[in-house]
Enzyme design. Structure first.
Site, PDB file in Angstrom:
ATOM      1  CB  SER A  75      -0.974  -0.047   1.181  1.00 58.31           C
ATOM      2  OG  SER A  75      -2.002   0.907   1.044  1.00 58.31           O
ATOM      3  CD  GLU A  92      -5.850  -3.367  -4.613  1.00 53.63           C
ATOM      4  OE1 GLU A  92      -5.389  -2.442  -3.935  1.00 53.63           O
ATOM      5  OE2 GLU A  92      -5.300  -4.478  -4.688  1.00 53.63           O
ATOM      6  CG  HIS A 140      -5.567  -2.286  -0.317  1.00 56.45           C
ATOM      7  ND1 HIS A 140      -4.795  -1.794  -1.346  1.00 56.45           N
ATOM      8  CD2 HIS A 140      -5.026  -1.793   0.830  1.00 56.45           C
ATOM      9  CE1 HIS A 140      -3.853  -1.015  -0.848  1.00 56.45           C
ATOM     10  NE2 HIS A 140      -3.950  -1.012   0.467  1.00 56.45           N
TER      11      HIS A 140
END
Length: 300
Positions: A139, A233, A263
């Site tokens: 991320s 996502e 995600h």
């Protein structure tokens, strides 16, 4: 895994609430992730790296040459070295390579480029100490991994052997089309969530600065990349745009796209076979990059 099982994984997630303070966000994140069991074969030891707090993630038998530098996710606002250990440990176990999870500074108390400075300082100590490094980030940590390599290039430091990016956030200006087109599919994030985090992180800085949004950078000279992302996502196009840009600039890049996966779906290892398979591919990439061998099409 079946479509139903992937849907069940998405059902375990819920949209982040808007308007919560960073302290409230951190408390909720830590409640979910900061005490997850790592396995009886894992010991954590506090240390510093480049003056930055970190955790040695010591997995029994993971004593191969080289090191994984793990940069945790959390939108640059939440997360810690301990939450990063949740993925650093299985990657270390699968690859046999020791790992270090970094506790870089968080926004808004420490806005951009504090996290980049911390990651670069940690990376510099490793390479100047003769370590062969693979950087891994999920991320925001994936975007930070790219920024670290760009900053290292600017300072004349050698590049890592490779980098693994798990659902990376590469564009904090939020220009990826999937930021809107995948909004109904993403069980975790919305454009509004990401805009809130971006504002915290940037602190008024230019969102298109290449160290904040590496999607806009000249990527030439960076090492081979492995990118993994799910289709459920809003950050899907942050990965697809990055891979296309890397290919256009003649980088070695491999991409895993998992249909219906959310995600950082690798957190579902043990529940989704795709998560275990993705970690296995990432571990093979790490091991082979540190050994100086090739990695083609997701197969070692």
């Amino acid at each position: 895994m079946s479509t139903e099982e992937r849907a069940a994984a998405r059902g375990m997630m819920q949209k982040a609430e808007l308007g919560r303070t960073p302290e409230e966000q951190r408390a909720g994140f830590d409640e979910l992730f900061a005490s997850r069991p790592l396995g009886d074969d894992v010991k954590l030891a506090e240390r510093t790296l480049g003056g930055v707090p970190a955790l040695d993630v010591r997995v029994d038998g993971a004593d191969a040459d080289g090191v994984i530098l793990y940069l945790h996710g959390g939108s640059y606002v939440v997360g810690s070295a301990r939450t990063g250990a949740n993925l650093a440990a299985p990657l270390s176990r699968r690859s046999g390579v020791p790992a270090i999870s970094l506790d870089y500074r968080l926004a808004p108390e420490h806005p951009f480029p504090a996290a980049v400075h911390d990651a670069l300082a940690a990376y510099r100590e490793l390479v100047e100490g003769g370590q062969n490094v693979v950087i891994v980030g999920d991320s925001a940590g994936g975007g930070l991994a790219l920024a670290t390599m760009l900053a290292a290039r600017a300072e004349g430091l050698s590049q890592p052997a490779g980098a693994v990016l798990l659902s990376p956030w590469t564009d904090v200006s939020l220009k990826s089309p999937s930021m809107d087109s995948r909004g109904d599919d993403d069980p975790l994030f919305s454009r509004a969530n990401m805009a809130e985090s971006a504002e915290f992180y940037l602190g008024g800085a230019d969102a298109t600065n290449e160290l904040a949004s590496p999607i806009f950078a000249d990527l030439k000279g960076l090492p081979p990349l492995l990118v993994q992302v799910g289709t459920a996502e809003i950050l899907l196009d942050d990965s697809l745009r990055l891979v296309a840009r890397a290919a256009e600039q003649d980088l070695d890049v491999s991409l895993d796209v998992i249909a219906g996966a959310p995600h950082v779906f690798q957190y579902f290892a043990g529940f989704l076979s795709e998560a275990d398979e993705a970690l296995d591919r990432a571990a093979a990439f790490i091991k082979n990059r540190l050994a100086g061998t090739g990695f083609v099409g997701g197969v070692a």
